[in-house]
Scaffold this motif. Structure first.
Motif, PDB file in Angstrom:
ATOM      1  N   SER A 422      10.013  52.160  -8.019  1.00 47.36           N
ATOM      2  CA  SER A 422       9.788  53.068  -9.147  1.00 47.36           C
ATOM      3  C   SER A 422      10.493  52.640 -10.424  1.00 47.36           C
ATOM      4  N   ASP A 423      11.108  51.470 -10.449  1.00 47.86           N
ATOM      5  CA  ASP A 423      11.728  50.939 -11.664  1.00 47.86           C
ATOM      6  C   ASP A 423      10.931  49.742 -12.160  1.00 47.86           C
ATOM      7  N   LEU A 424      10.882  49.610 -13.503  1.00 43.12           N
ATOM      8  CA  LEU A 424      10.192  48.466 -14.101  1.00 43.12           C
ATOM      9  C   LEU A 424      11.184  47.325 -14.266  1.00 43.12           C
ATOM     10  N   GLY A 425      10.946  46.257 -13.558  1.00 44.27           N
ATOM     11  CA  GLY A 425      11.813  45.095 -13.645  1.00 44.27           C
ATOM     12  C   GLY A 425      11.038  43.865 -14.096  1.00 44.27           C
ATOM     13  N   LYS A 426      11.737  42.735 -14.124  1.00 42.23           N
ATOM     14  CA  LYS A 426      11.108  41.485 -14.540  1.00 42.23           C
ATOM     15  C   LYS A 426      11.485  40.375 -13.568  1.00 42.23           C
ATOM     16  N   VAL A 427      10.578  39.416 -13.458  1.00 47.19           N
ATOM     17  CA  VAL A 427      10.844  38.246 -12.629  1.00 47.19           C
ATOM     18  C   VAL A 427      10.532  36.994 -13.447  1.00 47.19           C
ATOM     19  N   ILE A 428      11.117  35.888 -13.019  1.00 47.68           N
ATOM     20  CA  ILE A 428      10.886  34.600 -13.652  1.00 47.68           C
ATOM     21  C   ILE A 428      10.509  33.589 -12.591  1.00 47.68           C
ATOM     22  N   GLY A 429       9.623  32.676 -12.933  1.00 46.54           N
ATOM     23  CA  GLY A 429       9.197  31.642 -12.001  1.00 46.54           C
ATOM     24  C   GLY A 429       8.656  30.432 -12.740  1.00 46.54           C
ATOM     25  N   VAL A 430       8.401  29.392 -11.993  1.00 43.18           N
ATOM     26  CA  VAL A 430       7.850  28.152 -12.541  1.00 43.18           C
ATOM     27  C   VAL A 430       6.488  27.924 -11.910  1.00 43.18           C
ATOM     28  N   LEU A 431       5.506  27.666 -12.741  1.00 40.83           N
ATOM     29  CA  LEU A 431       4.158  27.433 -12.238  1.00 40.83           C
ATOM     30  C   LEU A 431       3.798  25.956 -12.204  1.00 40.83           C
ATOM     31  N   LYS A 432       4.427  25.174 -13.089  1.00 39.87           N
ATOM     32  CA  LYS A 432       3.996  23.781 -13.216  1.00 39.87           C
ATOM     33  C   LYS A 432       5.141  22.945 -13.770  1.00 39.87           C
ATOM     34  N   MET A 433       5.334  21.760 -13.175  1.00 41.85           N
ATOM     35  CA  MET A 433       6.199  20.732 -13.741  1.00 41.85           C
ATOM     36  C   MET A 433       5.529  19.401 -13.469  1.00 41.85           C
ATOM     37  N   ARG A 434       4.980  18.821 -14.505  1.00 45.98           N
ATOM     38  CA  ARG A 434       4.149  17.629 -14.347  1.00 45.98           C
ATOM     39  C   ARG A 434       4.956  16.416 -13.910  1.00 45.98           C
ATOM     40  N   THR A 435       6.238  16.382 -14.275  1.00 43.86           N
ATOM     41  CA  THR A 435       7.025  15.172 -14.022  1.00 43.86           C
ATOM     42  C   THR A 435       8.032  15.314 -12.888  1.00 43.86           C
ATOM     43  N   GLY A 436       7.992  16.429 -12.148  1.00 45.65           N
ATOM     44  CA  GLY A 436       8.956  16.572 -11.069  1.00 45.65           C
ATOM     45  C   GLY A 436       8.685  17.800 -10.223  1.00 45.65           C
ATOM     46  N   ASP A 437       9.539  17.979  -9.241  1.00 48.61           N
ATOM     47  CA  ASP A 437       9.399  19.105  -8.326  1.00 48.61           C
ATOM     48  C   ASP A 437      10.079  20.332  -8.915  1.00 48.61           C
ATOM     49  N   PHE A 438       9.777  21.516  -8.353  1.00 50.81           N
ATOM     50  CA  PHE A 438      10.371  22.751  -8.830  1.00 50.81           C
ATOM     51  C   PHE A 438      10.408  23.760  -7.687  1.00 50.81           C
ATOM     52  N   GLU A 439      11.257  24.780  -7.852  1.00 47.75           N
ATOM     53  CA  GLU A 439      11.365  25.843  -6.862  1.00 47.75           C
ATOM     54  C   GLU A 439      10.175  26.788  -7.003  1.00 47.75           C
ATOM     55  N   ARG A 440       9.540  27.118  -5.889  1.00 50.01           N
ATOM     56  CA  ARG A 440       8.313  27.917  -5.935  1.00 50.01           C
ATOM     57  C   ARG A 440       8.544  29.415  -5.703  1.00 50.01           C
ATOM     58  N   SER A 441       9.770  29.814  -5.575  1.00 47.91           N
ATOM     59  CA  SER A 441      10.063  31.237  -5.398  1.00 47.91           C
ATOM     60  C   SER A 441      10.227  31.909  -6.760  1.00 47.91           C
ATOM     61  N   LEU A 442      10.210  33.244  -6.736  1.00 49.56           N
ATOM     62  CA  LEU A 442      10.462  34.046  -7.925  1.00 49.56           C
ATOM     63  C   LEU A 442      11.872  34.609  -7.872  1.00 49.56           C
ATOM     64  N   ARG A 443      12.441  34.838  -9.059  1.00 45.72           N
ATOM     65  CA  ARG A 443      13.778  35.396  -9.132  1.00 45.72           C
ATOM     66  C   ARG A 443      13.778  36.583 -10.100  1.00 45.72           C
ATOM     67  N   GLN A 444      14.618  37.551  -9.794  1.00 47.05           N
ATOM     68  CA  GLN A 444      14.736  38.700 -10.683  1.00 47.05           C
ATOM     69  C   GLN A 444      15.379  38.266 -11.999  1.00 47.05           C
ATOM     70  N   PHE A 445      14.867  38.816 -13.088  1.00 41.49           N
ATOM     71  CA  PHE A 445      15.247  38.381 -14.432  1.00 41.49           C
ATOM     72  C   PHE A 445      15.676  39.598 -15.245  1.00 41.49           C
ATOM     73  N   GLU A 446      16.790  39.475 -15.974  1.00 43.97           N
ATOM     74  CA  GLU A 446      17.291  40.605 -16.746  1.00 43.97           C
ATOM     75  C   GLU A 446      17.998  40.097 -17.996  1.00 43.97           C
ATOM     76  N   ILE A 447      17.792  40.788 -19.127  1.00 42.28           N
ATOM     77  CA  ILE A 447      18.496  40.476 -20.365  1.00 42.28           C
ATOM     78  C   ILE A 447      19.499  41.591 -20.622  1.00 42.28           C
ATOM     79  N   THR A 448      20.772  41.231 -20.693  1.00 47.15           N
ATOM     80  CA  THR A 448      21.840  42.212 -20.875  1.00 47.15           C
ATOM     81  C   THR A 448      22.601  41.918 -22.167  1.00 47.15           C
ATOM     82  N   GLU A 449      23.579  42.737 -22.458  1.00 44.92           N
ATOM     83  CA  GLU A 449      24.407  42.518 -23.650  1.00 44.92           C
ATOM     84  C   GLU A 449      25.245  41.250 -23.518  1.00 44.92           C
ATOM     85  N   TYR A 450      25.334  40.718 -22.333  1.00 43.53           N
ATOM     86  CA  TYR A 450      26.088  39.483 -22.107  1.00 43.53           C
ATOM     87  C   TYR A 450      25.175  38.256 -21.998  1.00 43.53           C
ATOM     88  N   GLY A 451      23.886  38.469 -22.168  1.00 49.34           N
ATOM     89  CA  GLY A 451      22.939  37.368 -22.084  1.00 49.34           C
ATOM     90  C   GLY A 451      21.965  37.521 -20.924  1.00 49.34           C
TER      91      GLY A 451
END
Length: 484
Positions: A422-451
């Motif tokens: 019931s809370d609106l949150g955000k996630v971050i992920g990588v869909l494409k990296m043409r020159t290398g590998d990347f992590e395919r999982s999603l991570r919770q993302f938040e912008i706070t007063e500390y960054g």
């Protein structure tokens, strides 16, 4: 002239002739006066032969633009009906025993006395009124050009092109043809002929201001190879450990990265993280903001502890606001080219893809083609490009971009709103990296007063990209079937 020499791959050829053609008010005379003024700056003798405009008007123009008013020689030969009798035909430099019009004698004696290195004849089409037919006109022009060539002069002459009066014959007779066009969106030029030399094809922009004429060449991808790129870092870190884990260390320098997501998700803030890290290494970046003012960007950055102000003061970042209709595509890319080649910028942030496509005025080609030229140029120079792109849907169907430009990206980093308990949150992920590998999982993302804060990979969840994730049912993974 600034920009035009680049279009002409170095400038006009010495002892050749050039036709500048265009409608009234396009700036033909001012282009020619710049040519004469540059000659004075180089210690050459410059001569303006006036066949059309009032002499006082031309001299006022020279003084207004500070085009060496004391160094250019003026010969006012604006013809009148007293200079010739109807029905008589004179060859400009004929040895025939006839009395030539007085203006021809003045022209001839002035050229022989001055021996000018550069000559501007403005406009050459006035010669049409001194002849009885097209054949005689062409003969006079050829005689005039041969005479000046024999005196080792480089010549520009102007033609007021119109539907009612063709100048095709002049284009055929000359070595170089520069075409000027103007409308409510701005002014453009293109080269249709440059005998004996290469030139940059395509439509280029120009602007006439109180400082004179400035030409903005169409950006040519892959034409510059800066030496300093060899010493630049190979990987760009975000400075956020969890984001760098997603990217397996960071993004490769010299690549194109799209940061995609809905409004307010944190695209600009995420992009500025890479610039912040680069600034810590002393690298210079430029941010082209198509949607926000520099003041808003600074205020918002202060609220999340992002040191934009100190980066601006130290000179490692500059922010350029691109207001709607302020620049043509060629003006924008000329400024970008200057930032890279003259100012040493190593990261370019284009903040707001939709604004980029809407704010630049006077498109002569598809804006996506302009963007393609930009990213190809920046790749060739080893400059890293970050582009923020907004998608319209908050949740629901997953989209990377609203436009068909994702193929331009080497890397795609995306942000997404999700409803979790019931809370609106955000996630971050990588869909494409043409020159290398990347992590395919999603991570919770938040912008706070500390960054920015990024969490661990989200496990045991499915449907995250639909905006309404659910816990994954592990009972189907239990071979015993009892859920233990």
């Amino acid at each position: 002239m600034k920009g035009l020499d680049e279009v002409l791959s170095g400038g006009l050829r010495k002892n050749h002739n050039t036709l500048i053609r265009g409608p009234p008010g396009a700036g033909k005379t001012i282009f020619g006066l710049h040519f004469l003024s540059d000659g004075v700056d180089n210690g050459e003798t410059s001569l303006y032969i006036n066949l059309g405009e009032p002499g006082n008007y031309v001299k006022e123009t020279v003084e207004h633009f500070n085009l060496n008013p004391d160094g250019i020689h003026f010969l006012d030969l604006a013809p009148s009906h007293e200079d010739f009798d109807e029905g008589e035909i004179y060859s400009v430099f004929s040895n025939a025993e006839v009395e030539q019009p007085s203006f021809i004698e003045k022209l001839r004696s002035t050229v022989e006395d001055l021996e000018p290195d550069r000559v501007l004849l403005d406009p050459i089409t006035e010669f049409r009124y001194l002849t009885s037919d097209d054949r005689q006109f062409r003969k006079q022009i050829l005689g005039f050009l041969d005479f000046l060539r024999g005196n080792n002069a480089t010549v520009i002459f102007t033609s007021q092109a119109s539907d009612s009066l063709s100048d095709d014959d002049l284009q055929f007779l000359t070595d170089t043809v520069i075409n000027l066009e103007t409308d409510i969106e701005g002014s453009t030029l293109y080269i249709s002929k440059f005998r004996g030399s290469s030139y940059q094809r395509g439509i280029h922009s120009y602007e006439i201001t109180d400082d004179g004429v400035t030409v903005f060449p169409k950006l040519q991808p892959g034409t510059w190879d800066p030496e300093q790129s060899a010493d630049a870092p190979k990987i760009l870190s975000s400075g956020i450990p969890e984001v760098d884990e997603l990217l397996k260390g960071g993004i490769d320098a010299g690549t194109v990265t799209f940061v995609s997501g809905p409004t307010g998700a944190g695209k600009t803030t995420t992009a500025l993280q890479f610039i912040k890290e680069a600034a810590g290494r002393g690298e210079q970046s430029v941010m082209y903001s198509f949607e926000e003012s520099p003041r808003t960007i600074r205020q918002r950055s202060r609220s999340i502890n992002l040191p934009i102000q100190s980066m601006l003061e130290q000179g490692t970042l500059s922010i350029e606001e691109i207001a709607p209709g302020e620049y043509t595509p060629n003006e924008f890319t000329s400024g970008l080219k200057t930032a890279v080649e003259d100012d040493g910028v190593r990261i370019v942030l284009i903040d707001g893809l939709q604004g980029f496509k809407q704010n630049l005025r006077g498109y002569t080609t598809d804006p996506e083609e302009v963007l393609l030229r930009i990213v190809r140029y920046l790749r060739a120079t080893g400059v890293s490009t970050i582009i923020t792109n907004e998608v319209s849907n908050i949740t629901g169907e997953f989209r990377v971009t609203e436009e068909s430009v994702s193929n331009l990206a080497d890397n795609i980093l995306y942000l997404r709103y999700v409803e979790m308990e019931s809370d609106l949150g955000k996630v971050i992920g990588v869909l494409k990296m043409r020159t290398g590998d990347f992590e395919r999982s999603l991570r919770q993302f938040e912008i706070t007063e500390y960054g920015i804060r990024v969490g661990d990979p989200l496990k045991n969840m499915q449907g995250i990209l639909t905006g309404t994730p659910t816990l994954k049912d592990h009972r189907n993974d239990d071979p015993s079937g009892d859920g233990e």
